[in-house]
Design a protein around this motif. Structure first.
Motif, PDB file in Angstrom:
ATOM      1  N   PRO A  15      -8.904   9.686  21.205  1.00 41.99           N
ATOM      2  CA  PRO A  15      -7.663   9.128  20.681  1.00 41.99           C
ATOM      3  C   PRO A  15      -6.472   9.462  21.583  1.00 41.99           C
ATOM      4  O   PRO A  15      -6.369  10.575  22.110  1.00 41.99           O
ATOM      5  CB  PRO A  15      -7.519   9.799  19.306  1.00 41.99           C
TER       6      PRO A  15
ATOM      7  N   GLU B 274       0.508   5.789  15.166  1.00 43.13           N
ATOM      8  CA  GLU B 274      -0.545   6.775  15.387  1.00 43.13           C
ATOM      9  C   GLU B 274      -1.765   6.539  14.504  1.00 43.13           C
ATOM     10  O   GLU B 274      -2.893   6.499  14.980  1.00 43.13           O
ATOM     11  CB  GLU B 274       0.011   8.182  15.135  1.00 43.13           C
ATOM     12  N   GLN B 275      -1.558   6.413  13.195  1.00 39.22           N
ATOM     13  CA  GLN B 275      -2.669   6.296  12.258  1.00 39.22           C
ATOM     14  C   GLN B 275      -2.386   5.233  11.208  1.00 39.22           C
ATOM     15  O   GLN B 275      -1.403   5.360  10.482  1.00 39.22           O
ATOM     16  CB  GLN B 275      -2.943   7.640  11.574  1.00 39.22           C
ATOM     17  N   PRO B 276      -3.231   4.218  11.096  1.00 40.19           N
ATOM     18  CA  PRO B 276      -4.250   3.871  12.078  1.00 40.19           C
ATOM     19  C   PRO B 276      -3.592   3.376  13.360  1.00 40.19           C
ATOM     20  O   PRO B 276      -2.564   2.688  13.305  1.00 40.19           O
ATOM     21  CB  PRO B 276      -5.048   2.763  11.383  1.00 40.19           C
ATOM     22  N   GLN B 277      -4.176   3.729  14.477  1.00 40.52           N
ATOM     23  CA  GLN B 277      -3.510   3.488  15.757  1.00 40.52           C
ATOM     24  C   GLN B 277      -3.494   2.015  16.138  1.00 40.52           C
ATOM     25  O   GLN B 277      -4.494   1.306  15.992  1.00 40.52           O
ATOM     26  CB  GLN B 277      -4.199   4.294  16.857  1.00 40.52           C
TER      27      GLN B 277
ATOM     28  N   ARG C 118      -2.422  10.032  22.146  1.00 41.63           N
ATOM     29  CA  ARG C 118      -1.303  10.556  21.365  1.00 41.63           C
ATOM     30  C   ARG C 118      -0.016   9.890  21.798  1.00 41.63           C
ATOM     31  O   ARG C 118       0.228   9.669  22.969  1.00 41.63           O
ATOM     32  CB  ARG C 118      -1.182  12.089  21.551  1.00 41.63           C
TER      33      ARG C 118
END
Length: 215
Positions: A212, A137-140, A214
């Motif tokens: 973004p 997810e982060q960083p994707q 999910r």
């Protein structure tokens, strides 16, 4: 001989019909750092062919009603492994095997180099019809998996390719696709098949629109 197939799990519902058109990359090299192009690499004095890992560019309409340009490039992780992954203390690794990519010292990997020759540019061109999943997810970032036969041909192995997408700061309607790494994942991590599946077109469109995704 190592052969390949697309990821075997059903994915017809997420595959995009968007086609890519290769374009000359020369006018788009400003999107790629010099350390990730025109690399001169030798292993124990013998040159390695990295022309297949030169940046590439293509046009595609991901459902926006107009074409965008995608510039793809390959990090050194596609043909090197980390010192910690190598297993030998760095002082025990011959200097002829070491490679400085401008950010870290890594070990030239014959297996990764060989697999990149056989698969990487093709996989990038096949992204519109491949199964892609959100890996993190982060960083994707994202992952696509290639099933390959082992050297003996007696078993299947998994060649995993991780990449990230970003809007280019220099030009509108241009995205940058960085292939972060590509290697045989053994044993295979089943969690790589658990992330949300997303089509390449949807991924491109979401990046262009700053939306973004999910997992």
């Amino acid at each position: 001989m190592i052969s390949s197939t697309l990821e075997s799990e059903p994915h017809a519902a997420t595959v995009s019909s968007s086609a890519i058109t290769d374009i000359p990359v020369a006018e788009h090299l400003d999107a790629v750092s010099p350390r990730n192009r025109s690399r001169v690499v030798t292993r124990f004095g013998a040159p390695w062919d990295l022309t297949h890992l030169e940046p590439m560019a293509f046009r595609i309409d991901p459902g926006l009603g107009f074409d965008i340009v995608v510039v793809a490039y390959f990090s050194s992780h596609c043909f090197t492994r980390s010192v910690s992954w190598d297993g030998r203390p760095q002082h025990m690794i011959p200097t002829g095997e070491l490679f400085d990519d401008g950010q870290e010292i890594r070990v030239l990997c014959e297996e990764r180099h060989s697999l990149s020759l056989m698969h990487l540019p093709r996989i990038i061109r096949e992204l519109p019809k491949r199964a892609i999943r959100i890996a993190r997810e982060q960083p994707q970032n994202f992952v696509t998996v290639e099933s390959v036969n082992s050297k003996t041909g007696t078993s299947q192995q998994h060649y995993v390719l991780f990449f990230e997408l970003s809007r280019d700061a220099k030009r509108k309607r241009r995205l940058v696709l960085k292939v972060q790494s590509a290697y045989l994942k053994h044993p295979f991590d089943a969690s790589l098949t658990k992330g949300r599946k997303v089509s390449f077109a949807k991924l491109l469109k979401a990046t262009c629109l700053r939306q973004p995704l999910r997992g």
